[in-house]
Design a protein around this motif. Structure first.
Motif, PDB file in Angstrom:
ATOM      1  N   PRO A 149       0.591  -1.203   0.206  1.00  0.00           N
ATOM      2  CA  PRO A 149       0.050   0.099  -0.056  1.00  0.00           C
ATOM      3  C   PRO A 149       0.833   1.185   0.059  1.00  0.00           C
ATOM      4  CG  PRO A 149      -0.704  -1.482   2.019  1.00  0.00           C
ATOM      5  CD  PRO A 149       0.604  -1.921   1.197  1.00  0.00           C
ATOM      6  N   VAL A 150       0.418   2.356  -0.479  1.00  0.00           N
ATOM      7  CA  VAL A 150       1.029   3.617  -0.760  1.00  0.00           C
ATOM      8  C   VAL A 150       1.343   4.008   0.936  1.00  0.00           C
ATOM      9  CG1 VAL A 150       0.716   6.134  -1.211  1.00  0.00           C
ATOM     10  CG2 VAL A 150      -0.008   4.279  -2.773  1.00  0.00           C
ATOM     11  N   ALA A 151       0.902   3.970   1.927  1.00  0.00           N
ATOM     12  CA  ALA A 151       1.170   4.195   3.321  1.00  0.00           C
ATOM     13  C   ALA A 151       2.301   3.602   3.579  1.00  0.00           C
ATOM     14  CB  ALA A 151      -0.164   4.131   4.016  1.00  0.00           C
ATOM     15  N   THR A 152       2.429   2.250   3.372  1.00  0.00           N
ATOM     16  CA  THR A 152       3.628   1.522   3.569  1.00  0.00           C
ATOM     17  C   THR A 152       4.864   1.901   2.854  1.00  0.00           C
ATOM     18  OG1 THR A 152       2.127  -0.376   4.217  1.00  0.00           O
ATOM     19  CG2 THR A 152       4.548  -1.041   3.911  1.00  0.00           C
ATOM     20  N   GLN A 153       4.693   2.197   1.752  1.00  0.00           N
ATOM     21  CA  GLN A 153       5.844   2.866   0.875  1.00  0.00           C
ATOM     22  C   GLN A 153       6.262   4.195   1.386  1.00  0.00           C
ATOM     23  OE1 GLN A 153       4.704   3.076  -3.390  1.00  0.00           O
ATOM     24  NE2 GLN A 153       4.079   0.628  -3.235  1.00  0.00           N
ATOM     25  N   VAL A 198       6.150   5.019   4.651  1.00  0.00           N
ATOM     26  CA  VAL A 198       6.784   4.897   5.879  1.00  0.00           C
ATOM     27  C   VAL A 198       8.103   4.511   5.692  1.00  0.00           C
ATOM     28  CG1 VAL A 198       6.964   2.977   7.815  1.00  0.00           C
ATOM     29  CG2 VAL A 198       4.649   4.355   7.126  1.00  0.00           C
ATOM     30  N   ILE A 199       8.255   3.590   4.608  1.00  0.00           N
ATOM     31  CA  ILE A 199       9.683   3.021   3.956  1.00  0.00           C
ATOM     32  C   ILE A 199      10.559   4.107   3.585  1.00  0.00           C
ATOM     33  CG2 ILE A 199      10.954   1.346   2.174  1.00  0.00           C
ATOM     34  CD1 ILE A 199       8.412  -0.586   2.504  1.00  0.00           C
ATOM     35  N   LEU A 200      10.065   5.005   2.610  1.00  0.00           N
ATOM     36  CA  LEU A 200      10.767   6.058   2.110  1.00  0.00           C
ATOM     37  C   LEU A 200      11.358   7.126   3.254  1.00  0.00           C
ATOM     38  CD1 LEU A 200      10.822   8.271  -0.469  1.00  0.00           C
ATOM     39  CD2 LEU A 200       9.369   9.460   1.174  1.00  0.00           C
ATOM     40  N   LEU A 201      10.459   7.352   4.377  1.00  0.00           N
ATOM     41  CA  LEU A 201      10.707   8.011   5.295  1.00  0.00           C
ATOM     42  C   LEU A 201      11.742   7.340   6.278  1.00  0.00           C
ATOM     43  CD1 LEU A 201       7.161   9.536   6.495  1.00  0.00           C
ATOM     44  CD2 LEU A 201       9.280  10.818   5.391  1.00  0.00           C
ATOM     45  N   GLY A 202      11.491   6.131   6.391  1.00  0.00           N
ATOM     46  CA  GLY A 202      12.447   5.189   7.266  1.00  0.00           C
ATOM     47  C   GLY A 202      13.829   5.264   6.631  1.00  0.00           C
ATOM     48  N   VAL A 203      14.026   4.912   5.354  1.00  0.00           N
ATOM     49  CA  VAL A 203      15.411   4.675   4.817  1.00  0.00           C
ATOM     50  C   VAL A 203      16.185   6.088   4.635  1.00  0.00           C
ATOM     51  CG1 VAL A 203      16.422   4.426   2.417  1.00  0.00           C
ATOM     52  CG2 VAL A 203      14.686   2.858   3.472  1.00  0.00           C
ATOM     53  N   GLY A 204      15.151   7.213   4.414  1.00  0.00           N
ATOM     54  CA  GLY A 204      15.660   8.634   4.504  1.00  0.00           C
ATOM     55  C   GLY A 204      16.274   8.955   5.748  1.00  0.00           C
ATOM     56  N   GLY A 205      15.609   8.554   7.040  1.00  0.00           N
ATOM     57  CA  GLY A 205      15.879   8.920   8.104  1.00  0.00           C
ATOM     58  C   GLY A 205      17.236   8.263   8.825  1.00  0.00           C
ATOM     59  N   VAL A 206      17.159   6.885   8.343  1.00  0.00           N
ATOM     60  CA  VAL A 206      18.322   6.009   8.914  1.00  0.00           C
ATOM     61  C   VAL A 206      19.655   6.621   7.932  1.00  0.00           C
ATOM     62  CG1 VAL A 206      19.509   3.786   8.594  1.00  0.00           C
ATOM     63  CG2 VAL A 206      17.084   4.116   9.621  1.00  0.00           C
ATOM     64  N   THR A 207      19.490   6.917   6.833  1.00  0.00           N
ATOM     65  CA  THR A 207      20.629   7.460   5.635  1.00  0.00           C
ATOM     66  C   THR A 207      21.229   8.623   6.531  1.00  0.00           C
ATOM     67  OG1 THR A 207      19.549   6.294   3.881  1.00  0.00           O
ATOM     68  CG2 THR A 207      21.317   8.102   3.484  1.00  0.00           C
ATOM     69  N   TYR A 208      20.319   9.681   6.713  1.00  0.00           N
ATOM     70  CA  TYR A 208      20.845  10.882   7.220  1.00  0.00           C
ATOM     71  C   TYR A 208      21.529  10.724   8.529  1.00  0.00           C
ATOM     72  CZ  TYR A 208      20.854  15.487   9.172  1.00  0.00           C
ATOM     73  OH  TYR A 208      21.210  16.747   9.537  1.00  0.00           O
ATOM     74  N   ALA A 209      20.974   9.868   9.430  1.00  0.00           N
ATOM     75  CA  ALA A 209      21.681   9.573  10.841  1.00  0.00           C
ATOM     76  C   ALA A 209      22.811   8.982  10.646  1.00  0.00           C
ATOM     77  CB  ALA A 209      20.480   8.701  11.602  1.00  0.00           C
ATOM     78  N   LEU A 210      23.081   8.038   9.735  1.00  0.00           N
ATOM     79  CA  LEU A 210      24.098   7.246   9.479  1.00  0.00           C
ATOM     80  C   LEU A 210      25.240   8.095   8.804  1.00  0.00           C
ATOM     81  CD1 LEU A 210      25.616   4.416   9.637  1.00  0.00           C
ATOM     82  CD2 LEU A 210      24.828   4.048   7.131  1.00  0.00           C
ATOM     83  N   VAL A 211      25.164   9.137   7.820  1.00  0.00           N
ATOM     84  CA  VAL A 211      25.895   9.765   7.388  1.00  0.00           C
ATOM     85  C   VAL A 211      26.441  10.886   8.337  1.00  0.00           C
ATOM     86  CG1 VAL A 211      26.125  11.703   5.392  1.00  0.00           C
ATOM     87  CG2 VAL A 211      25.143   9.456   4.880  1.00  0.00           C
ATOM     88  N   THR A 212      25.354  11.436   9.042  1.00  0.00           N
ATOM     89  CA  THR A 212      25.942  12.684  10.129  1.00  0.00           C
ATOM     90  C   THR A 212      26.733  11.793  11.062  1.00  0.00           C
ATOM     91  OG1 THR A 212      23.781  13.608   9.597  1.00  0.00           O
ATOM     92  CG2 THR A 212      25.071  14.216  11.717  1.00  0.00           C
ATOM     93  N   LEU A 213      26.368  10.679  11.554  1.00  0.00           N
ATOM     94  CA  LEU A 213      27.320  10.189  12.524  1.00  0.00           C
ATOM     95  C   LEU A 213      28.383   9.812  12.277  1.00  0.00           C
ATOM     96  CD1 LEU A 213      25.205   8.020  14.901  1.00  0.00           C
ATOM     97  CD2 LEU A 213      27.671   7.687  14.866  1.00  0.00           C
TER      98      LEU A 213
END
Length: 64
Positions: free
Chosen positions: A37-41, A43-58
């Motif tokens: 479903p679009v809602a799940t997609q 959530v995946i977009l936001l989750g991957v984006g958040g993890v990527t930002y946190a990892l690169v910042t760290l």
């Protein structure tokens, strides 16, 4: 004389955000071919984006 970092480096917050958005959008596009479903997609977009930002910042902060 202090060294100036390249404006293309991940030292700039805008570049880290752009990388996170691109990574999230890429994964969301890959998930778009599935029956998720679009809602799940979203959530995946936001989750991957958040993890990527946190990892690169760290990783950037540990290199200083």
């Amino acid at each position: 004389m202090s060294q100036h970092e390249s404006r293309w480096s991940l030292a700039h917050t805008g570049n880290r955000i752009l990388l996170a958005v691109i990574a999230g959008a890429l994964i969301a596009c890959l998930c778009g071919g599935t029956d998720l479903p679009v809602a799940t997609q979203l959530v995946i977009l936001l989750g991957v984006g958040g993890v990527t930002y946190a990892l690169v910042t760290l990783l950037h902060r540990t290199r200083r």
